[in-house]
Design a protein around this motif. Structure first.
Motif, mmCIF file in Angstrom:
data_model
loop_
_atom_site.group_PDB
_atom_site.id
_atom_site.type_symbol
_atom_site.label_atom_id
_atom_site.label_comp_id
_atom_site.label_asym_id
_atom_site.label_seq_id
_atom_site.Cartn_x
_atom_site.Cartn_y
_atom_site.Cartn_z
ATOM 1 N N ASP B 132 0.836 -1.194 0.000
ATOM 2 C CA ASP B 132 0.000 0.000 0.000
ATOM 3 C C ASP B 132 0.877 1.252 0.000
ATOM 4 O O ASP B 132 1.113 1.855 1.033
ATOM 5 C CB ASP B 132 -0.898 -0.029 1.245
ATOM 6 C CG ASP B 132 -1.849 1.158 1.284
ATOM 7 O OD1 ASP B 132 -2.147 1.696 0.202
ATOM 8 O OD2 ASP B 132 -2.268 1.540 2.386
ATOM 9 N N LEU B 134 2.550 4.662 -2.760
ATOM 10 C CA LEU B 134 2.429 5.382 -4.015
ATOM 11 C C LEU B 134 3.305 4.779 -5.105
ATOM 12 O O LEU B 134 2.938 4.771 -6.289
ATOM 13 C CB LEU B 134 2.799 6.856 -3.799
ATOM 14 C CG LEU B 134 2.345 7.803 -4.913
ATOM 15 C CD1 LEU B 134 0.831 7.779 -5.042
ATOM 16 C CD2 LEU B 134 2.846 9.209 -4.652
ATOM 17 N N GLU B 137 1.489 1.894 -6.559
ATOM 18 C CA GLU B 137 0.281 2.395 -7.210
ATOM 19 C C GLU B 137 0.609 3.023 -8.570
ATOM 20 O O GLU B 137 -0.049 2.750 -9.577
ATOM 21 C CB GLU B 137 -0.364 3.438 -6.297
ATOM 22 C CG GLU B 137 -1.736 3.884 -6.736
ATOM 23 C CD GLU B 137 -2.303 4.913 -5.754
ATOM 24 O OE1 GLU B 137 -2.187 4.693 -4.528
ATOM 25 O OE2 GLU B 137 -2.837 5.924 -6.222
ATOM 26 N N THR B 138 1.654 3.840 -8.579
ATOM 27 C CA THR B 138 2.057 4.485 -9.831
ATOM 28 C C THR B 138 2.445 3.455 -10.873
ATOM 29 O O THR B 138 2.078 3.555 -12.048
ATOM 30 C CB THR B 138 3.263 5.421 -9.572
ATOM 31 O OG1 THR B 138 2.958 6.260 -8.463
ATOM 32 C CG2 THR B 138 3.552 6.265 -10.790
ATOM 33 N N ASN B 141 -0.655 1.711 -12.317
ATOM 34 C CA ASN B 141 -1.381 2.570 -13.253
ATOM 35 C C ASN B 141 -0.638 2.707 -14.576
ATOM 36 O O ASN B 141 -1.250 2.738 -15.641
ATOM 37 C CB ASN B 141 -1.615 3.941 -12.623
ATOM 38 C CG ASN B 141 -2.681 3.873 -11.538
ATOM 39 O OD1 ASN B 141 -3.469 2.924 -11.500
ATOM 40 N ND2 ASN B 141 -2.678 4.845 -10.647
ATOM 41 N N ASP B 157 -5.792 -5.081 -1.053
ATOM 42 C CA ASP B 157 -6.195 -4.271 -2.199
ATOM 43 C C ASP B 157 -5.379 -2.984 -2.287
ATOM 44 O O ASP B 157 -4.656 -2.624 -1.354
ATOM 45 C CB ASP B 157 -7.686 -3.927 -2.071
ATOM 46 C CG ASP B 157 -8.256 -3.387 -3.375
ATOM 47 O OD1 ASP B 157 -7.603 -3.558 -4.421
ATOM 48 O OD2 ASP B 157 -9.355 -2.810 -3.348
ATOM 49 N N LEU B 158 -5.482 -2.349 -3.424
ATOM 50 C CA LEU B 158 -4.924 -1.009 -3.604
ATOM 51 C C LEU B 158 -6.023 -0.242 -4.341
ATOM 52 O O LEU B 158 -6.019 -0.133 -5.566
ATOM 53 C CB LEU B 158 -3.641 -1.103 -4.429
ATOM 54 C CG LEU B 158 -2.659 0.065 -4.346
ATOM 55 C CD1 LEU B 158 -2.432 0.495 -2.909
ATOM 56 C CD2 LEU B 158 -1.338 -0.329 -4.969
ATOM 57 N N ALA B 159 -6.940 0.264 -3.556
ATOM 58 C CA ALA B 159 -8.209 0.721 -4.114
ATOM 59 C C ALA B 159 -8.054 1.884 -5.084
ATOM 60 O O ALA B 159 -8.869 2.060 -5.986
ATOM 61 C CB ALA B 159 -9.170 1.094 -2.987
ATOM 62 N N ASN B 160 -7.017 2.675 -4.912
ATOM 63 C CA ASN B 160 -6.859 3.825 -5.804
ATOM 64 C C ASN B 160 -6.220 3.474 -7.135
ATOM 65 O O ASN B 160 -6.174 4.302 -8.037
ATOM 66 C CB ASN B 160 -6.023 4.900 -5.123
ATOM 67 C CG ASN B 160 -6.788 5.555 -3.991
ATOM 68 O OD1 ASN B 160 -7.998 5.726 -4.085
ATOM 69 N ND2 ASN B 160 -6.088 5.885 -2.922
ATOM 70 N N SER B 161 -5.672 2.286 -7.245
ATOM 71 C CA SER B 161 -5.019 1.922 -8.492
ATOM 72 C C SER B 161 -6.067 1.485 -9.499
ATOM 73 O O SER B 161 -7.210 1.193 -9.148
ATOM 74 C CB SER B 161 -4.029 0.783 -8.261
ATOM 75 O OG SER B 161 -4.729 -0.405 -7.984
ATOM 76 N N ARG B 162 -5.676 1.444 -10.750
ATOM 77 C CA ARG B 162 -6.655 1.111 -11.774
ATOM 78 C C ARG B 162 -6.679 -0.378 -12.068
ATOM 79 O O ARG B 162 -6.621 -0.796 -13.213
ATOM 80 C CB ARG B 162 -6.360 1.923 -13.029
ATOM 81 C CG ARG B 162 -6.406 3.433 -12.747
ATOM 82 C CD ARG B 162 -6.567 4.229 -13.993
ATOM 83 N NE ARG B 162 -7.392 3.542 -14.969
ATOM 84 C CZ ARG B 162 -7.299 3.709 -16.274
ATOM 85 N NH1 ARG B 162 -6.403 4.551 -16.745
ATOM 86 N NH2 ARG B 162 -8.065 3.047 -17.099
ATOM 87 N N SER B 203 -2.265 -2.598 4.323
ATOM 88 C CA SER B 203 -3.497 -1.936 4.737
ATOM 89 C C SER B 203 -4.510 -2.879 5.371
ATOM 90 O O SER B 203 -5.335 -2.460 6.172
ATOM 91 C CB SER B 203 -4.133 -1.238 3.536
ATOM 92 O OG SER B 203 -4.302 -2.151 2.479
#
Lengths: 348, 348
Positions: B132, B134, B137-138, B141, B157-162, B203
């Motif tokens: 979890d 950035l 995540e980057t 994406n 999970d990594l909810a903000n990722s696509r 997380s």
DNA sequence: TTGAAAGCGTTACCAG
DNA sequence: CTGGTAACGCTTTCAA
């Protein structure tokens, strides 16, 4: 990718056909050659490729029969849905599934359904929810012994029959689980009642009750047990009997609803205004019952894996016939799910 | 058997190749013809036959990458076993799975594993248990947007990722479920402690705690909450901190063990002689924890479906690539299993 | 006793 | 733009 028939053939300097005959013991292969082929196959860990196998049999699909009872109940509908999905999936693998559904609990009807599948449709495997009686048992044993038809029971078992395996809940254990939870919510005080509709030929329900009694009445327990038997699982019948139970039983602290008719039990609890004083545990992970948890009428619902009960019998039978793989266990016991307010949000 | 490409071709008076191009929008088909073909296909409910499809791609297998963290824990071993089984099954369908396993929780390592899979092995899909942060995540994406690589997260999970979807427990809900059970076993008396090792970048554990606190401290609750944070999940560390907790907390009635280190917590309870007085609820359906239920040290264990978490990401990704089927949901929340003495006999 | 060929449903490729 | 052909792994059938 794993090794293929063709590669084995090349390694052994023979043709595919010969390898096929050797590995399946179809005869017409010189013993030395057969031995060498088998050696190479096991050495390289050969497994037939499912896709190829299925495709090659498209002209002669396998037929599997499914016989189900109590299909009118919401839970069995979920099992049936799952079985239909699995059937659709298997249709791409040259497997045809023929369903015979019944709402009655009549052994004669069940046996005639089985016979029709065997005689008219020439099924080569059978999955069923058997009725618990000698008539059905005899029929199943006859199919196994005289016709070599593999059988799997699901949802409810017929332990004395010569089925390959059983897929479903361990009903004794689920009754015990309810007893454990009931002791917790009642703090072992007062009288606990069981409500059961005594379906003839249906062993699962009897087993739930047996497991519950065994575990509830352990030495030292303060709880009293009251067994209520109602004539059938009709909603109104359950309602009336529950009302009477509530009126006549002093110090009633818990109810265990074993068989369908849940809606009647819940309504009686609500209408009598005692829903929060009398603890309720029921079976069957169906929308209506989950709703009773959400509105605080039921403390727990005991669920079981409808998905698996519908799909696994079919896929095990397909594997058995197409790949000659026997099921690995005699009992595939599905989850005994304990459902309460916060672990049901993602269901249904 | 469902309708085949060939049959559609005959119905439309064209060749298989044309039908294939039309249905997959590959161009090179006259618009009117394409429209007719599509109409016939939908009318007859055409679905590509999986077996044929897989076979035809044997020469160019699909590669799926799997990146997992915390593989040293018993639970993740179970997930990994299940993923390996699924990979073996998929190998017959022209799918190759490449595993990259890590014991560390280092984002830089995770990103480099991902890059290696993409650059060196040219994977066309990725399943992972993301850290979890950035950095990861980057990266995810970037893969999605610039390379069109579909991604599924599982277990955490990594909810903000696509990512396409997440497969695993709803950790907030599982924390809430524990709180509900804790209120029951403690009868809402005394002080309840949470024990957590604060894994950076992880997380799931934080969410369990958040859900637990939210549900435990509802208005009107009599319970006191004591949060214990221990430096890591080492057994001895957990042991020492639990002993201290037991010594220093008057009226301790319950412990919620959120992260591994369970064995230390249990030993401390037993050694202090207070195992039957202090109620214990833990996570992770592993043999050691089930044993603690059997010997009465733990009241409940919260389990999750390791099988599904291992197999579903792979099969969904295979379907996505081979059949162009997107996952149907964004969240595949697996069971929040409530395990107690009588529903664990058939496990493990 | 063995090999060769056809066919299952699909995609990829090449010729028209 | 379109059709034909080969290939995938396997079983079955026919011919040698």
């Amino acid at each position: 990718m794993a090794i293929t028939l063709n590669q084995i053939a090349q390694l052994c300097g023979v043709s595919r056909g010969t390898v096929d005959r050797a590995l399946h013991n179809k005869g017409n292969v010189r013993p030395e050659v057969a031995a060498r082929i088998k050696a190479v196959a096991t050495e390289h860990g050969y497994t037939p490729n499912r896709a190829g196998l299925a495709l090659s049999r498209a002209a002669h699909p396998i037929r599997i029969g499914v016989v189900m009872i109590s299909v009118e109940t919401p839970f069995m509908q979920m099992v049936l849905d799952s079985a239909r999905r699995e059937a659709r999936r298997l249709s791409a693998f040259s497997v045809e599934v023929i369903f015979r559904l019944s709402q009655s609990l009549d052994p004669v009807e069940q046996v005639s359904m089985i016979e029709e599948l065997v005689e008219q449709h020439h099924i080569s495997a059978l999955a069923l929810t058997p009725l618990d009686c000698l008539l059905v048992e005899t029929k199943l044993n006859e199919l196994t012994e005289q016709r070599g038809i593999p059988i799997i029971t699901f949802n409810t078992d017929l332990a004395n029959s010569r089925r390959l395996c059983y897929i479903g809940q361990d009903n004794l254990a689920s009754g015990r689980t309810v007893a454990e939870l009931m002791r917790l919510v009642t703090r072992e005080c007062g009288t606990v009642a069981t409500i059961i509709a005594p379906f003839l030929y249906h062993s699962a329900y009897r087993e739930r009750l047996a497991g519950f009694k065994e575990e509830l009445l352990t030495p030292g327990s303060q709880l009293q047990l009251q067994e209520v038997t109602i004539p059938n699982d009709n909603r109104d019948v359950a309602y009336e009997h529950t009302l009477r139970l509530l009126r006549d039983t002093p110090n009633l602290t818990g109810i265990y609803a074993i068989t369908p008719g849940y809606a009647g039990v819940c309504s009686a609890l609500v209408d009598s205004g005692r829903a929060h004083e009398v603890h309720l545990i029921m079976h069957d992970e169906i929308p209506a019952n989950l709703h009773e948890i959400r509105r605080g009428v039921a403390d727990f619902v005991i669920g079981q894996d409808a998905q698996l009960q519908g799909s696994l019998p079919l896929s095990l039978l397909a594997d058995h016939i197409q790949l000659n793989q026997r099921p690995q266990k005699e009992f595939y016991h599905t989850d005994i799910r304990v459902l309460l307010r916060h672990n049901i949000d993602n269901l249904l």
